[in-house]
Write a protein that holds these residues in place. Structure first.
Motif, short mmCIF file in Angstrom:
data_model
loop_
_atom_site.label_atom_id
_atom_site.label_comp_id
_atom_site.label_asym_id
_atom_site.label_seq_id
_atom_site.Cartn_x
_atom_site.Cartn_y
_atom_site.Cartn_z
N SER A 1 1.23 -1.38 -0.10
CA SER A 1 0.19 -0.24 0.42
C SER A 1 0.88 1.33 -0.05
CB SER A 1 -0.95 -0.46 1.07
OG SER A 1 -0.43 -0.11 2.40
N LYS A 2 1.86 0.88 0.64
CA LYS A 2 3.24 2.21 0.86
C LYS A 2 3.92 2.68 0.07
CE LYS A 2 3.42 1.60 5.97
NZ LYS A 2 2.68 3.08 6.78
N LEU A 3 4.37 1.45 -1.22
CA LEU A 3 5.30 1.68 -2.34
C LEU A 3 5.07 2.80 -3.49
CD1 LEU A 3 6.80 -2.11 -1.51
CD2 LEU A 3 7.39 0.35 -1.33
N PRO A 4 3.96 2.05 -3.99
CA PRO A 4 2.93 3.16 -5.14
C PRO A 4 3.47 4.78 -5.24
CG PRO A 4 1.66 1.50 -5.09
CD PRO A 4 2.30 1.11 -3.16
N GLU A 5 3.06 5.20 -4.19
CA GLU A 5 3.37 6.68 -3.71
C GLU A 5 4.87 7.05 -3.48
OE1 GLU A 5 2.15 10.21 -0.33
OE2 GLU A 5 1.28 8.64 -0.21
N MET A 6 5.29 6.43 -2.78
CA MET A 6 7.12 6.50 -2.78
C MET A 6 8.01 6.58 -3.96
SD MET A 6 7.71 4.96 1.54
CE MET A 6 7.21 4.19 2.36
N TYR A 7 7.12 5.73 -4.65
CA TYR A 7 8.05 5.05 -6.03
C TYR A 7 7.52 6.49 -7.09
CZ TYR A 7 9.03 -0.24 -5.15
OH TYR A 7 8.99 -1.14 -4.70
N GLN A 8 6.33 7.06 -7.05
CA GLN A 8 6.10 8.20 -7.69
C GLN A 8 7.05 9.07 -7.08
OE1 GLN A 8 2.38 8.99 -7.67
NE2 GLN A 8 2.25 10.40 -9.38
N ASN A 9 6.95 9.24 -6.40
CA ASN A 9 7.73 10.34 -5.38
C ASN A 9 9.55 10.48 -5.54
OD1 ASN A 9 5.49 11.60 -3.82
ND2 ASN A 9 6.47 10.61 -2.31
N GLU B 1 13.09 -0.56 -12.05
CA GLU B 1 14.08 0.04 -10.29
C GLU B 1 12.69 -0.68 -9.03
OE1 GLU B 1 16.59 3.75 -10.86
OE2 GLU B 1 14.34 3.91 -11.11
N GLU B 2 11.31 -0.36 -9.69
CA GLU B 2 10.39 -0.83 -8.86
C GLU B 2 10.56 -2.04 -8.71
OE1 GLU B 2 6.73 1.01 -10.34
OE2 GLU B 2 7.40 2.71 -10.92
N LYS B 3 10.26 -3.04 -9.95
CA LYS B 3 10.94 -4.34 -9.87
C LYS B 3 12.01 -5.02 -8.64
CE LYS B 3 10.91 -8.66 -12.39
NZ LYS B 3 11.45 -9.55 -13.59
N LEU B 4 12.90 -4.10 -8.91
CA LEU B 4 13.94 -4.85 -7.85
C LEU B 4 13.96 -4.51 -6.31
CD1 LEU B 4 16.89 -3.83 -9.75
CD2 LEU B 4 16.46 -6.34 -9.68
N LEU B 5 12.50 -2.92 -6.10
CA LEU B 5 12.58 -3.13 -5.06
C LEU B 5 11.30 -3.97 -4.58
CD1 LEU B 5 13.31 0.95 -4.99
CD2 LEU B 5 14.49 -1.14 -3.90
N ASN B 6 10.63 -3.94 -5.34
CA ASN B 6 9.45 -4.89 -4.92
C ASN B 6 9.87 -6.00 -4.48
OD1 ASN B 6 7.29 -3.49 -4.74
ND2 ASN B 6 7.19 -3.81 -7.46
#
Length: 77
Positions: free
Chosen positions: A52-60, A67-72
């Motif tokens: 729930s938190k990651l999408p907003e953080m990724y956008q910011n 990079e999103e895939k790696l962090l996931n």
């Protein structure tokens, strides 16, 4: 005396080198996420909370899809 100092320096260097990560996912996490907040432990939030938190953080953080895939992979597994 010279030998004692040499052994101490070698010991310190050996200890610090084992603490440096070579995992590109962890490096990305440290580089991208620490600019806005402290680094959270992966276990600090449940998988649902991270999701729930990651999408907003990724956008910011202006992350690429790769990079999103790696962090996931790093944070959710």
């Amino acid at each position: 005396m010279k030998y004692n100092l040499s052994f101490i320096l070698l010991f310190v260097i050996g200890c610090t080198s084992t603490m440096i990560s070579t995992d590109k996912r962890e490096i990305l996490y440290r580089e991208k996420c620490s600019g806005c907040h402290r680094l959270y432990s992966k276990n600090e939030f449940s998988k649902e909370e991270w999701e729930s938190k990651l999408p907003e953080m990724y956008q910011n953080a202006n992350l690429s899809p790769d990079e999103e895939k790696l962090l996931n992979e790093f944070l959710l597994k």
